[in-house]
Design an enzyme around this catalytic site. Sequence first.
Site, PDB file in Angstrom:
ATOM      1  N   LYS A   1      15.475  -6.270   3.622  1.00  0.00           N
ATOM      2  CA  LYS A   1      15.952  -5.348   4.804  1.00  0.00           C
ATOM      3  C   LYS A   1      17.222  -5.554   5.184  1.00  0.00           C
ATOM      4  CE  LYS A   1      11.134  -4.579   6.549  1.00  0.00           C
ATOM      5  NZ  LYS A   1      10.138  -4.759   7.477  1.00  0.00           N
TER       6      LYS A   1
ATOM      7  N   ASP B   1      10.602   1.137  11.022  1.00  0.00           N
ATOM      8  CA  ASP B   1       9.424   0.151  11.566  1.00  0.00           C
ATOM      9  C   ASP B   1       9.192   0.286  13.120  1.00  0.00           C
ATOM     10  OD1 ASP B   1       8.880  -1.023   8.970  1.00  0.00           O
ATOM     11  OD2 ASP B   1      10.273  -2.591   9.064  1.00  0.00           O
TER      12      ASP B   1
ATOM     13  N   THR C   1      11.102  -3.551   1.586  1.00  0.00           N
ATOM     14  CA  THR C   1      10.059  -4.350   2.487  1.00  0.00           C
ATOM     15  C   THR C   1      10.942  -5.695   2.340  1.00  0.00           C
ATOM     16  OG1 THR C   1       7.941  -5.229   3.176  1.00  0.00           O
ATOM     17  CG2 THR C   1       8.439  -4.826   0.457  1.00  0.00           C
TER      18      THR C   1
ATOM     19  N   ARG D   1       0.718  -1.372  -0.239  1.00  0.00           N
ATOM     20  CA  ARG D   1       0.114   0.008  -0.066  1.00  0.00           C
ATOM     21  C   ARG D   1       0.691   1.067   0.136  1.00  0.00           C
ATOM     22  NH1 ARG D   1      -5.017  -1.001   2.054  1.00  0.00           N
ATOM     23  NH2 ARG D   1      -5.599   1.009   0.961  1.00  0.00           N
ATOM     24  N   SER D   2       2.145   1.146  -0.165  1.00  0.00           N
ATOM     25  CA  SER D   2       3.120   2.530  -0.102  1.00  0.00           C
ATOM     26  C   SER D   2       2.809   3.340  -0.919  1.00  0.00           C
ATOM     27  CB  SER D   2       4.581   2.003  -0.046  1.00  0.00           C
ATOM     28  OG  SER D   2       4.966   1.219   1.299  1.00  0.00           O
TER      29      SER D   2
ATOM     30  N   GLY E   1      12.547 -12.752  12.173  1.00  0.00           N
ATOM     31  CA  GLY E   1      13.072 -12.329  10.859  1.00  0.00           C
ATOM     32  C   GLY E   1      13.272 -10.758  11.205  1.00  0.00           C
TER      33      GLY E   1
ATOM     34  N   TYR F   1      -1.727  -7.007   8.129  1.00  0.00           N
ATOM     35  CA  TYR F   1      -2.963  -6.390   8.172  1.00  0.00           C
ATOM     36  C   TYR F   1      -3.841  -6.802   6.969  1.00  0.00           C
ATOM     37  CZ  TYR F   1      -0.409  -3.852   4.505  1.00  0.00           C
ATOM     38  OH  TYR F   1       0.368  -3.614   3.578  1.00  0.00           O
TER      39      TYR F   1
END
Length: 284
Positions: free
Chosen positions: A66, A113, A62, A17-18, A138, A225
């Site tokens: 990372k 984050d 993402t 959704r970025s 992770g 989400y």
Amino acid sequence: MTATRLAVWGDPIAHSRSPQLHGAAYGELGLDWTFERVRVSEDAFDGVLAGLDASWRGLAVTMPLKERAWRASAWRDGRAELTGAVNTLVLPGADVPRPAGAAPDAVLGFNTDVGGIVAALADEGIAEAASVRIVGAGATSASALVAASELGARRAAIVARRPERARPLVDIARRLGLASEVEAFGGPLAAADLTICALPGGTILPDAHADALAAAGGPLFDVAYHPWPSHLASRWVDRAIPGHGMLLHQAVLQVRAFTTGSVDAPLASEDDVRAAMRSALMGD
């Protein structure tokens, strides 16, 4: 040429959704910047990054990139150094002030984050927790662990399928001054004030494992989400909080980084920017 291009990289990436979040932010700020969604594999990361031209201002990063982004950063903020994970890269083409000690052409790495988790929990009235359970081992789990420390946690339990995967988290806990223990799925669990699940969206645990976590965990904050409720959230006894708030607040910090070169100072119109981003995220 003025740097105006940004993107989110990951693999997979179609769900991100970025672009909506960042597009809303730059529209509110009156900036004619583009924000793309690009699928980049771990193996291709270094080559694709090296091929970017001066029109690229920054990247949101993402899963599973990372740690690659951490290695690509010539300068990192404190949260990134602690976690070994970077989700935000400010590139040399960005005309922003550089932090002390960073070369003018340095790639800057930030971990937003951690701040996203802390702010999302604050929205839910959770500003402290003495004991926290982290589900998963992770890169996002490392951010959850640092967030737990910022909430004042003194003890952290880490639930991992493979105990050896949790060793870096145990080391982070030691550096933070947290007592830590590694727990196995399906094993005995001590009570915790808060559980943070950092498993990928769509993960389905055996019901018995999910129920054991729910019985021991206090409120659940699930970084996932979509789909919602997650399988774990559907079994939860106490409150279950989805990761929309983390996504929103970490993106606000990314906008700070991309526009100013720092995550520390609020934007001049940050309340309006956040409201526009929230509306884009929630579709209202």
